[in-house]
Design an enzyme around this catalytic site. Sequence first.
Site, PDB file in Angstrom:
ATOM      1  N   THR A  73       0.845  -1.198   0.000  1.00  0.00           N
ATOM      2  CA  THR A  73       0.000   0.000   0.000  1.00  0.00           C
ATOM      3  C   THR A  73       0.880   1.248   0.000  1.00  0.00           C
ATOM      4  O   THR A  73       1.815   1.346   0.789  1.00  0.00           O
ATOM      5  CB  THR A  73      -0.909  -0.013   1.257  1.00  0.00           C
ATOM      6  OG1 THR A  73      -1.691  -1.211   1.217  1.00  0.00           O
ATOM      7  CG2 THR A  73      -1.814   1.202   1.303  1.00  0.00           C
ATOM      8  N   CYS A 116      25.691   5.342   8.807  1.00  0.00           N
ATOM      9  CA  CYS A 116      25.418   3.934   9.060  1.00  0.00           C
ATOM     10  C   CYS A 116      26.573   3.263   9.791  1.00  0.00           C
ATOM     11  O   CYS A 116      26.426   2.194  10.322  1.00  0.00           O
ATOM     12  CB  CYS A 116      25.092   3.174   7.774  1.00  0.00           C
ATOM     13  SG  CYS A 116      26.519   2.736   6.802  1.00  0.00           S
TER      14      CYS A 116
END
Length: 456
Positions: A233, A392
């Site tokens: 969705t 990261c």
Amino acid sequence: MRRVYMDANATTPLLPEVMEAMRPYWMERFGNASSIHLHGQQARAAVDRARETLAEFFNCHAAEVVFNSGGTEGDNTAIFGLLRADDHFVTTSIEHSAILEAAQRLAGRGVETTFVAPAASGLIDLEEIRRALRPETRLISVMLANNETGVLQPVEEIGQIAREAGAFFHIDAVQGAGKVVIDVRRFGCHLCSISAHKMHGPKGIAAMFVRRGTPIEPLLVGGSHERRQRAGTENVPGIVGLAKAAELAMQSLDDGTIPRLAALRDRLEAGILRIPGTGVNGSQAQTMGAPGPAFGTWESTNPVVLVPEQSSKSNDCHPERVRHGGRVEGPASSSSHDNAGAPGPAVGTWESTNPVPRVANTTNIWFDQLEGEALVIALDLKGVAVSGGSACHSGATEPSHVLMAMGLDKTRARASLRFSLLKTATEADVDYVLQVVPEAVKRLRQLSPVAAGTAR
Ligand SMILES: Cc1ncc(COP(=O)(O)O)c(C=O)c1O
């Protein structure tokens, strides 16, 4: 205490206009874009409008825009979506871990990867890309702008090489988007990933250009969303926010924001370089007395090759480690310029330099005789947010794989900091940083085990 955020390459705040554009889609326009009733139609119309904006941003057709969750998903999709056993993949040793770790995983599935190392300047040499190619090379992936140094790679020329070789070409444009014009037609790429949160949009939403006809297998299946290229969705508020951020980014490429930002970055850089024992990583190409053409003339290094049967089983994405598992040649030979002991404005004082192209907001600076992490913490205590490596990797003790690939030794790589300015940065921000950095460096050097010669 004043707070100055200079870590825009890690993430950026929403601009107020982005927040306002998204606001209705959380509550009153909450529909599922697949529903046929009014709520669904409102959501679908918003997604369609956003797709048109992104098509303008990439310079492509609306049908070539796929919304997804982030730069990581885009990078992974390019690699896992195109490469199969016995394919060969060419990338660079300075890519984001979303590329490097994906290549690592594919090594276990029979895909061989060649990691091309940069020159000491941080630039990828076109000849090295050419040399890495094989008849079975299916994909080349090179980033537009490096997240740590800001160095811009010659993607247009690499696009040409890919075309001649009949290979697909993916660009990780996550750090270039909003800082330079993205034009996938000019770049000659088949795939291009960007991410909203690096350009004042929301986190967890992104877009990818997928050239019509590119035979990419979706990572996610389970619905016909995004023309069957990405099931799930749609994140309608996120998509609306991304489109607003892209629209504002296109405006700021035209309205003088970028030269203003470059001037602020240059002032910051020149000010910090007045501190003895500092230098910039990835700003100057080594021309050894004779400035040459922008790309491809200086000495470069041999590629690192990761072959499937020899690959390390570890999850480690650092090319340095990969070397142990693959057929490997030596590291980059040289390093950045050194102005140790020579205070004064560094820009323009090198003997022979040839600036490499960089995005306007980034500078990466090494500081002799201290630990970068300690400086990041000291600056944070003074209200200045910067990064000692890519986000990261923060918290990890390993030195930056990007700086190591450029030929820095571990000590210097660990002693490097990235300053990345928001496009809303001001002169007062730069002044404040220039006030606190020299003090913090001086204090840490007095305390530093590196300075005292007792560091490992
Ligand atoms: C060059 C580059 N590629 C990919 C990514 C991953 O993007 P995201 O955080 O949207 O997953 C980053 C994030 O730091 C990046 O700098």
